[in-house]
Design a protein around this motif. Structure first.
Motif, mmCIF file in Angstrom:
data_model
loop_
_atom_site.group_PDB
_atom_site.id
_atom_site.type_symbol
_atom_site.label_atom_id
_atom_site.label_comp_id
_atom_site.label_asym_id
_atom_site.label_seq_id
_atom_site.Cartn_x
_atom_site.Cartn_y
_atom_site.Cartn_z
ATOM 1 N N ILE A 112 5.271 -7.780 -4.330
ATOM 2 C CA ILE A 112 4.222 -8.525 -3.620
ATOM 3 C C ILE A 112 4.645 -8.803 -2.179
ATOM 4 N N VAL A 113 5.889 -9.238 -1.988
ATOM 5 C CA VAL A 113 6.385 -9.547 -0.639
ATOM 6 C C VAL A 113 6.397 -8.287 0.237
ATOM 7 N N LEU A 114 6.867 -7.164 -0.314
ATOM 8 C CA LEU A 114 6.898 -5.916 0.450
ATOM 9 C C LEU A 114 5.487 -5.473 0.839
ATOM 10 N N PHE B 224 4.405 -4.899 4.782
ATOM 11 C CA PHE B 224 3.887 -3.622 5.281
ATOM 12 C C PHE B 224 2.460 -3.750 5.798
ATOM 13 N N ILE B 225 1.699 -4.674 5.224
ATOM 14 C CA ILE B 225 0.332 -4.913 5.720
ATOM 15 C C ILE B 225 0.375 -5.485 7.132
ATOM 16 N N ILE B 226 1.281 -6.450 7.363
ATOM 17 C CA ILE B 226 1.419 -7.033 8.701
ATOM 18 C C ILE B 226 1.774 -5.951 9.714
ATOM 19 N N ILE B 227 2.725 -5.079 9.342
ATOM 20 C CA ILE B 227 3.147 -4.009 10.245
ATOM 21 C C ILE B 227 1.997 -3.045 10.519
ATOM 22 N N TYR B 228 1.298 -2.637 9.442
ATOM 23 C CA TYR B 228 0.209 -1.667 9.591
ATOM 24 C C TYR B 228 -0.923 -2.216 10.458
ATOM 25 N N VAL B 229 -1.361 -3.433 10.147
ATOM 26 C CA VAL B 229 -2.462 -4.032 10.915
ATOM 27 C C VAL B 229 -2.023 -4.274 12.358
ATOM 28 N N GLY B 230 -0.766 -4.697 12.547
ATOM 29 C CA GLY B 230 -0.258 -4.927 13.901
ATOM 30 C C GLY B 230 -0.298 -3.676 14.748
ATOM 31 N N THR C 117 -3.081 -13.251 10.525
ATOM 32 C CA THR C 117 -4.300 -13.908 10.017
ATOM 33 C C THR C 117 -4.846 -13.177 8.788
ATOM 34 N N SER C 118 -4.690 -11.852 8.757
ATOM 35 C CA SER C 118 -5.134 -11.117 7.566
ATOM 36 C C SER C 118 -4.267 -11.463 6.364
ATOM 37 N N VAL C 119 -2.972 -11.679 6.602
ATOM 38 C CA VAL C 119 -2.075 -12.056 5.515
ATOM 39 C C VAL C 119 -2.351 -13.485 5.053
ATOM 40 N N ILE C 120 -2.712 -14.368 5.967
ATOM 41 C CA ILE C 120 -3.100 -15.730 5.579
ATOM 42 C C ILE C 120 -4.284 -15.674 4.618
ATOM 43 N N VAL D 40 -2.890 -9.231 -8.551
ATOM 44 C CA VAL D 40 -2.528 -9.595 -7.179
ATOM 45 C C VAL D 40 -2.440 -8.355 -6.292
ATOM 46 N N LEU D 41 -1.754 -7.322 -6.754
ATOM 47 C CA LEU D 41 -1.613 -6.104 -5.944
ATOM 48 C C LEU D 41 -2.967 -5.415 -5.744
ATOM 49 N N THR D 42 -3.820 -5.460 -6.765
ATOM 50 C CA THR D 42 -5.163 -4.878 -6.634
ATOM 51 C C THR D 42 -5.992 -5.649 -5.617
ATOM 52 N N ILE D 43 -5.949 -6.971 -5.694
ATOM 53 C CA ILE D 43 -6.718 -7.806 -4.770
ATOM 54 C C ILE D 43 -6.198 -7.670 -3.347
ATOM 55 N N ILE D 44 -4.874 -7.541 -3.196
ATOM 56 C CA ILE D 44 -4.307 -7.343 -1.860
ATOM 57 C C ILE D 44 -4.897 -6.073 -1.230
ATOM 58 N N GLY D 45 -4.911 -4.984 -1.990
ATOM 59 C CA GLY D 45 -5.471 -3.742 -1.477
ATOM 60 C C GLY D 45 -6.959 -3.836 -1.206
ATOM 61 N N TYR D 46 -7.681 -4.475 -2.123
ATOM 62 C CA TYR D 46 -9.141 -4.596 -1.987
ATOM 63 C C TYR D 46 -9.497 -5.470 -0.781
ATOM 64 N N SER D 47 -8.846 -6.628 -0.686
ATOM 65 C CA SER D 47 -9.179 -7.589 0.359
ATOM 66 C C SER D 47 -8.799 -7.077 1.743
ATOM 67 N N ILE D 48 -7.612 -6.469 1.857
ATOM 68 C CA ILE D 48 -7.185 -5.991 3.178
ATOM 69 C C ILE D 48 -8.060 -4.842 3.651
ATOM 70 N N ASN D 49 -8.570 -4.033 2.715
ATOM 71 C CA ASN D 49 -9.482 -2.960 3.082
ATOM 72 C C ASN D 49 -10.758 -3.535 3.703
ATOM 73 N N ASP D 50 -11.269 -4.584 3.093
ATOM 74 C CA ASP D 50 -12.464 -5.250 3.615
ATOM 75 C C ASP D 50 -12.188 -5.859 4.987
ATOM 76 N N THR D 51 -11.017 -6.469 5.133
ATOM 77 C CA THR D 51 -10.647 -7.099 6.402
ATOM 78 C C THR D 51 -10.489 -6.056 7.501
ATOM 79 N N ILE D 52 -9.886 -4.910 7.176
ATOM 80 C CA ILE D 52 -9.680 -3.857 8.170
ATOM 81 C C ILE D 52 -11.015 -3.308 8.664
ATOM 82 N N VAL D 53 -11.997 -3.196 7.774
ATOM 83 C CA VAL D 53 -13.328 -2.741 8.185
ATOM 84 C C VAL D 53 -13.920 -3.701 9.222
#
Length: 316
Positions: free
Chosen positions: A139-141, A145-151, A165-168, A196-209
């Protein structure tokens, strides 16, 4: 413009969840602490009084044989029509083959000769600790990686602020999933990690859009306009897409949960129910948490830079 109400609502939900966990607590499943879960099937009545009495007898018999606290859950298999009895042995250690045989004999003696061992799930303590540690690392990794990718991808949006903010928002979603497990009395297990891992992927995809639309607007027709206005317009433009996608996904997961409930498939129930809440939270956090929070952050940076330039001019 409604960000204050959204932040307040989320704050109240999180505080309420923390208070509930502090008072009621949350359990770790056998998968993470070690122990044994043994499932039997038997023929018998399923009325509440009979089940209640039998649960007490089975619990006492199990505790006598293995000298450990035992909890018993009795349900009915809607497919076979047989009663199912799940015996959970508490403690941070597994049981020996000899104890398993003695327990099986005790169950037959207590419940009846038609009692059959269906499944035995036994976890050694060190395996449980390793699984818990590896799950936390995963979960931490994922978050790092999401912070790095979005950054990197959204450098025009002051990348690191967009990533944080996306990680928050993701932490908000993870908290909702965690509180769902606690409120419904579901022990934290591998299903929690999967959700948790599924929601992380689902939610960040929505945020990136949504971030992508903000980036396009800031470098396009809305260049130079107030950050809050750009975010509002961007949210409006992707709102239909976010809601439609979420509703479709929620309906699918809800149908899965209903069938799992009807056919008493517990492993799917404990996955699908938290997933429902996580999906709703993922859609909500993208619209009401991630982007408004980024707008607040960006405005403060702009204001700080403006004040700094003004002060420099005054000094000159």
């Amino acid at each position: 413009k409604n960000k204050k109400f959204a932040f307040l609502f989320s704050g109240l939900v999180l505080v309420g969840g923390i208070a509930f966990v502090a008072i009621k607590g949350v359990d770790l499943d056998t998968q993470f602490v070690g122990g044994a879960i043994i499932t039997y099937s038997y023929d018998g009545k399923s009325d509440d009084e009979t089940v209640s009495k039998l649960s007490g007898k089975v619990s006492d018999a199990a505790e006598k044989e293995v000298n450990r606290t035992a909890s018993v859950q009795i349900t009915k298999d809607s497919v076979s029509g047989k009663q199912k009895m799940v015996v959970t042995l508490a403690g941070k250690e597994s049981i020996t083959p000899e104890q398993q045989k003695a327990l099986n004999a005790a169950m037959i003696k207590t419940v009846g000769k038609n009692t059959t061992l269906e499944e035995s799930y036994i976890v050694e303590p060190y395996i449980g600790k390793t699984a818990l540690k590896d799950s936390a690392i995963a979960i931490v990794l994922a978050i790092i990686f999401i912070i790095i990718y979005v950054g990197i991808r959204f450098a025009i949006l002051s990348g690191i602020s967009a990533g944080i903010t996306s990680v928050i928002a993701l932490v908000h979603d993870i908290s909702i999933v965690f509180f769902t497990f606690a409120v419904f009395g579901i022990p934290i297990n591998d299903a929690f990690v999967a959700v948790v891992l599924t929601i992380i992927g689902y939610s960040i995809n929505d945020t990136i859009v949504l971030y992508d639309r903000i980036r396009e607007n800031m470098s396009g027709d809305l260049r130079g306009q107030d950050v809050g206005d750009v975010v509002s317009v961007s949210i409006t433009q992707v709102l239909g897409r976010s809601i439609n996608t979420s509703v479709a996904t929620v309906m699918c997961v809800f149908i899965i949960y209903v069938f799992a409930k009807i056919y008493d498939i517990n492993s799917i129930q404990v996955f699908a129910l938290p997933m429902l809440f996580g999906l709703v939270s993922g859609c909500y956090s993208t619209i009401f948490i991630a982007s408004p929070l980024w707008a607040v952050w960006k405005k403060r940076i702009v204001k700080k830079n403006t004040d700094s330039k003004t002060q420099t001019k005054k000094n000159k």
